[in-house]
Design a protein around this motif. Structure first.
Motif, PDB file in Angstrom:
ATOM      1  N   ARG A  41       0.835  -1.210   0.000  1.00  0.00           N
ATOM      2  CA  ARG A  41       0.000   0.000   0.000  1.00  0.00           C
ATOM      3  C   ARG A  41       0.871   1.262   0.000  1.00  0.00           C
ATOM      4  N   HIS A  42       1.920   1.269   0.839  1.00  0.00           N
ATOM      5  CA  HIS A  42       2.798   2.438   0.918  1.00  0.00           C
ATOM      6  C   HIS A  42       3.493   2.671  -0.419  1.00  0.00           C
ATOM      7  N   THR A  43       3.916   1.611  -1.074  1.00  0.00           N
ATOM      8  CA  THR A  43       4.558   1.736  -2.377  1.00  0.00           C
ATOM      9  C   THR A  43       3.581   2.264  -3.420  1.00  0.00           C
ATOM     10  N   GLN A  44       2.335   1.787  -3.390  1.00  0.00           N
ATOM     11  CA  GLN A  44       1.327   2.285  -4.331  1.00  0.00           C
ATOM     12  C   GLN A  44       1.091   3.782  -4.146  1.00  0.00           C
ATOM     13  N   GLU A  45       1.078   4.218  -2.884  1.00  0.00           N
ATOM     14  CA  GLU A  45       0.803   5.627  -2.593  1.00  0.00           C
ATOM     15  C   GLU A  45       1.996   6.535  -2.878  1.00  0.00           C
ATOM     16  N   THR A  46       3.213   6.031  -2.662  1.00  0.00           N
ATOM     17  CA  THR A  46       4.394   6.894  -2.689  1.00  0.00           C
ATOM     18  C   THR A  46       5.433   6.525  -3.741  1.00  0.00           C
ATOM     19  N   ARG A  47       5.364   5.316  -4.282  1.00  0.00           N
ATOM     20  CA  ARG A  47       6.379   4.760  -5.186  1.00  0.00           C
ATOM     21  C   ARG A  47       7.705   4.496  -4.470  1.00  0.00           C
ATOM     22  N   HIS A  48       7.705   4.474  -3.160  1.00  0.00           N
ATOM     23  CA  HIS A  48       8.910   4.135  -2.395  1.00  0.00           C
ATOM     24  C   HIS A  48       9.122   2.631  -2.472  1.00  0.00           C
ATOM     25  N   LEU A  49      10.380   2.208  -2.581  1.00  0.00           N
ATOM     26  CA  LEU A  49      10.683   0.789  -2.812  1.00  0.00           C
ATOM     27  C   LEU A  49      11.611   0.163  -1.781  1.00  0.00           C
ATOM     28  N   ARG A  50      12.115   0.919  -0.837  1.00  0.00           N
ATOM     29  CA  ARG A  50      13.125   0.386   0.091  1.00  0.00           C
ATOM     30  C   ARG A  50      12.610   0.437   1.521  1.00  0.00           C
ATOM     31  N   TYR A  51      12.690  -0.709   2.214  1.00  0.00           N
ATOM     32  CA  TYR A  51      12.157  -0.836   3.569  1.00  0.00           C
ATOM     33  C   TYR A  51      13.157  -1.555   4.472  1.00  0.00           C
ATOM     34  N   ARG A  52      13.130  -1.203   5.729  1.00  0.00           N
ATOM     35  CA  ARG A  52      13.898  -1.938   6.741  1.00  0.00           C
ATOM     36  C   ARG A  52      12.887  -2.761   7.522  1.00  0.00           C
ATOM     37  N   ARG A  53      13.050  -4.088   7.481  1.00  0.00           N
ATOM     38  CA  ARG A  53      12.117  -4.972   8.175  1.00  0.00           C
ATOM     39  C   ARG A  53      12.729  -5.455   9.483  1.00  0.00           C
ATOM     40  N   VAL A  54      11.852  -5.635  10.477  1.00  0.00           N
ATOM     41  CA  VAL A  54      12.307  -6.045  11.804  1.00  0.00           C
ATOM     42  C   VAL A  54      11.470  -7.232  12.270  1.00  0.00           C
ATOM     43  N   PHE A  55      12.153  -8.218  12.834  1.00  0.00           N
ATOM     44  CA  PHE A  55      11.495  -9.376  13.432  1.00  0.00           C
ATOM     45  C   PHE A  55      11.997  -9.492  14.859  1.00  0.00           C
ATOM     46  N   ALA A  56      11.090  -9.686  15.784  1.00  0.00           N
ATOM     47  CA  ALA A  56      11.477  -9.865  17.179  1.00  0.00           C
ATOM     48  C   ALA A  56      10.677 -11.005  17.784  1.00  0.00           C
ATOM     49  N   ASP A  57      11.334 -11.769  18.639  1.00  0.00           N
ATOM     50  CA  ASP A  57      10.638 -12.834  19.345  1.00  0.00           C
ATOM     51  C   ASP A  57      11.256 -12.997  20.735  1.00  0.00           C
ATOM     52  N   TYR A  58      10.697 -13.893  21.496  1.00  0.00           N
ATOM     53  CA  TYR A  58      11.225 -14.215  22.816  1.00  0.00           C
ATOM     54  C   TYR A  58      11.843 -15.597  22.754  1.00  0.00           C
ATOM     55  N   ALA A  59      12.923 -15.767  23.459  1.00  0.00           N
ATOM     56  CA  ALA A  59      13.623 -17.053  23.465  1.00  0.00           C
ATOM     57  C   ALA A  59      13.717 -17.569  24.896  1.00  0.00           C
ATOM     58  N   VAL A  60      13.688 -18.878  25.017  1.00  0.00           N
ATOM     59  CA  VAL A  60      13.870 -19.519  26.315  1.00  0.00           C
ATOM     60  C   VAL A  60      15.035 -20.493  26.226  1.00  0.00           C
ATOM     61  N   LEU A  61      15.781 -20.588  27.301  1.00  0.00           N
ATOM     62  CA  LEU A  61      16.867 -21.550  27.382  1.00  0.00           C
ATOM     63  C   LEU A  61      16.453 -22.651  28.346  1.00  0.00           C
ATOM     64  N   THR A  62      16.627 -23.878  27.908  1.00  0.00           N
ATOM     65  CA  THR A  62      16.312 -25.013  28.769  1.00  0.00           C
ATOM     66  C   THR A  62      17.522 -25.936  28.816  1.00  0.00           C
ATOM     67  N   PRO A  63      17.839 -26.455  29.988  1.00  0.00           N
ATOM     68  CA  PRO A  63      18.971 -27.382  30.077  1.00  0.00           C
ATOM     69  C   PRO A  63      18.699 -28.648  29.259  1.00  0.00           C
ATOM     70  N   VAL A  64      19.744 -29.165  28.645  1.00  0.00           N
ATOM     71  CA  VAL A  64      19.605 -30.403  27.849  1.00  0.00           C
ATOM     72  C   VAL A  64      19.421 -31.575  28.792  1.00  0.00           C
TER      73      VAL A  64
END
Length: 77
Positions: free
Chosen positions: A54-77
């Motif tokens: 949608r943003h590209t259609q409105e502005t013709r901008h083509l470059r984006y910085r994408r971010v992914f975040a999650d939570y991690a847990v550590l468990t002993p083997v």
């Protein structure tokens, strides 16, 4: 002199299934400075991709910085 014993304990790192991952994007198109428009935090990558389209259609901008975040847990083997 006090003696200490350190033991190595192996852990497995995994994504925390009890917390949803987060996705977002920010427009970095622009000659002098970034556009700066942001998608906001979304619960699925498809939502971010739709915002980018949608943003590209409105502005013709083509470059984006994408971010992914999650939570991690550590468990002993």
């Amino acid at each position: 002199m006090t003696r200490r014993v350190f033991r190595y304990v192996p852990y497995v790192i995994a994504q925390d299934a009890s917390a949803a991952p987060e996705y977002a994007a920010r427009c970095v198109s622009g000659d002098e400075k970034d556009c700066g428009a942001e998608s906001g935090v979304c619960g699925h990558p498809a939502e971010v991709e739709e915002w980018q389209r949608r943003h590209t259609q409105e502005t013709r901008h083509l470059r984006y910085r994408r971010v992914f975040a999650d939570y991690a847990v550590l468990t002993p083997v």
